[in-house]
Design a protein around this motif. Structure first.
Motif, short mmCIF file in Angstrom:
data_model
loop_
_atom_site.label_atom_id
_atom_site.label_comp_id
_atom_site.label_asym_id
_atom_site.label_seq_id
_atom_site.Cartn_x
_atom_site.Cartn_y
_atom_site.Cartn_z
N LYS A 23 0.71 10.64 -2.59
CA LYS A 23 1.26 9.31 -2.81
C LYS A 23 0.59 8.29 -1.90
O LYS A 23 0.30 7.17 -2.31
CB LYS A 23 2.77 9.33 -2.56
CG LYS A 23 3.47 8.02 -2.88
CD LYS A 23 4.96 8.14 -2.72
CE LYS A 23 5.65 6.82 -3.08
NZ LYS A 23 7.13 6.94 -2.93
N GLU A 24 0.33 8.68 -0.66
CA GLU A 24 -0.33 7.78 0.29
C GLU A 24 -1.76 7.47 -0.14
O GLU A 24 -2.27 6.37 0.11
CB GLU A 24 -0.31 8.39 1.69
CG GLU A 24 1.09 8.50 2.29
CD GLU A 24 1.09 9.22 3.62
OE1 GLU A 24 0.01 9.78 3.98
OE2 GLU A 24 2.13 9.24 4.29
N ARG A 25 -2.42 8.42 -0.79
CA ARG A 25 -3.79 8.21 -1.25
C ARG A 25 -3.85 7.49 -2.60
O ARG A 25 -4.93 7.24 -3.12
CB ARG A 25 -4.52 9.55 -1.36
CG ARG A 25 -4.79 10.24 -0.03
CD ARG A 25 -5.79 11.37 -0.20
NE ARG A 25 -5.30 12.38 -1.12
CZ ARG A 25 -4.65 13.49 -0.73
NH1 ARG A 25 -4.41 13.69 0.56
NH2 ARG A 25 -4.25 14.37 -1.62
N GLY A 26 -2.70 7.20 -3.17
CA GLY A 26 -2.67 6.52 -4.46
C GLY A 26 -2.87 7.45 -5.63
O GLY A 26 -3.11 7.00 -6.76
N GLN A 27 -2.78 8.76 -5.40
CA GLN A 27 -2.96 9.73 -6.48
C GLN A 27 -1.64 10.07 -7.17
O GLN A 27 -1.64 10.77 -8.17
CB GLN A 27 -3.59 11.01 -5.92
CG GLN A 27 -4.98 10.81 -5.34
CD GLN A 27 -5.51 12.06 -4.69
OE1 GLN A 27 -4.75 12.88 -4.18
NE2 GLN A 27 -6.83 12.23 -4.71
N LEU A 28 -0.55 9.58 -6.63
CA LEU A 28 0.77 9.89 -7.17
C LEU A 28 1.60 8.62 -7.27
O LEU A 28 1.71 7.86 -6.30
CB LEU A 28 1.49 10.91 -6.27
CG LEU A 28 2.97 11.17 -6.59
CD1 LEU A 28 3.09 11.90 -7.92
CD2 LEU A 28 3.62 11.98 -5.48
N VAL A 29 2.15 8.38 -8.43
CA VAL A 29 3.10 7.28 -8.64
C VAL A 29 4.43 7.91 -9.00
O VAL A 29 4.51 8.69 -9.94
CB VAL A 29 2.63 6.32 -9.76
CG1 VAL A 29 3.66 5.22 -9.96
CG2 VAL A 29 1.27 5.74 -9.42
N PHE A 30 5.45 7.57 -8.24
CA PHE A 30 6.73 8.24 -8.38
C PHE A 30 7.83 7.24 -8.70
O PHE A 30 7.98 6.23 -8.02
CB PHE A 30 7.06 8.99 -7.08
CG PHE A 30 8.45 9.54 -7.02
CD1 PHE A 30 8.82 10.60 -7.81
CD2 PHE A 30 9.40 8.98 -6.17
CE1 PHE A 30 10.10 11.11 -7.76
CE2 PHE A 30 10.68 9.48 -6.11
CZ PHE A 30 11.03 10.55 -6.91
N LEU A 31 8.57 7.50 -9.76
CA LEU A 31 9.72 6.68 -10.11
C LEU A 31 10.98 7.43 -9.72
O LEU A 31 11.28 8.49 -10.26
CB LEU A 31 9.74 6.39 -11.62
CG LEU A 31 11.03 5.72 -12.13
CD1 LEU A 31 11.24 4.36 -11.47
CD2 LEU A 31 11.00 5.59 -13.64
N GLU A 32 11.70 6.88 -8.77
CA GLU A 32 12.95 7.49 -8.32
C GLU A 32 14.07 7.00 -9.24
O GLU A 32 14.64 5.93 -9.04
CB GLU A 32 13.23 7.12 -6.87
CG GLU A 32 14.39 7.90 -6.27
CD GLU A 32 14.54 7.62 -4.78
OE1 GLU A 32 15.53 8.09 -4.21
OE2 GLU A 32 13.66 6.94 -4.22
#
Length: 220
Positions: free
Chosen positions: A29-38
């Protein structure tokens, strides 16, 4: 990778499992490889009147507070998340939806849910050459016609189906259930039949063991 999650407990399990396999969701997520919708937080924000995020965009789960079960805002979240902010673009992204049945429980119509998946397939699979992984719940004795409609439609369009269920004989200490893997070879219109493989599994503390039927450690 785009990860849509509705239960915080599942997120913790995913982080633990991914870390064991050498993949850190936090680092991704920090590297921008993961987008997370909580999803849980988005629902609470809507219920308490915070319908827009800091960017001014409507909540992806906007349909909860509206009379029409339109999932356009959720699809826009997926589409915009996959839009490159710089020259770098997503390569073979994976959209994980956990789980799709929750959308029905929140009031979305089956047609709206299937339309959402259809447009996601166009963007993720056709345009970006990625994959979509969807979790749904089903039961042979279920009387939920809307949920079964969604499940049957997803199975019809899926290239790979993983069907996980408990043992028909009931609880067993050494075998917790079985998984049926169906590779939809018939979708390729080559005249070949689907390939079906069935394995049994045992859930351990930080791992899951798979084995052929009748070949559990207790039997051997």
């Amino acid at each position: 990778v785009l990860f849509t999650q509705f239960l915080q407990s599942c997120l913790l399990c995913s982080i633990m499992f991914s870390s064991l396999k050498g993949v850190s969701l936090t680092a991704a997520k920090e590297r921008g490889q993961l987008v997370f919708l909580e999803g849980l937080k988005s629902c609470l924000d809507l219920w308490f009147g915070e319908e827009e995020d800091q960017s001014g965009q409507p909540s992806p789960l906007q349909f909860i507070s509206e009379s029409a079960s339109d999932l356009k805002a959720l699809f826009d979240f997926v589409r915009l998340s996959l839009t490159p902010a710089s020259s770098d673009s997503w390569k073979c992204p994976v959209l994980l939806v956990d789980d799709l049945s929750v959308l029905l429980s929140l009031g979305a119509a089956p047609v709206a849910v299937l339309d959402f998946i259809h447009y996601c397939r166009v963007v993720v699979c056709s345009q970006l050459k990625g994959n979509i992984v969807v979790l749904v719940h089903s039961n042979e004795d279920s009387e939920d016609e809307e949920n079964e409609l969604v499940v049957n439609s997803l199975c019809h369009h899926s290239d790979l189906i993983l069907w996980v269920e408990g043992l028909a004989t009931g609880f067993c200490k050494d075998v917790h259930g079985q998984i049926k893997i169906t590779r939809r070879v018939s979708l390729e219109l080559t005249g070949e039949q689907d390939v079906v493989q069935i394995y049994q599994y045992k859930i351990q503390d930080k791992n899951v063991t798979f084995f052929a039927r009748g070949l559990s450690a207790a039997v051997l």
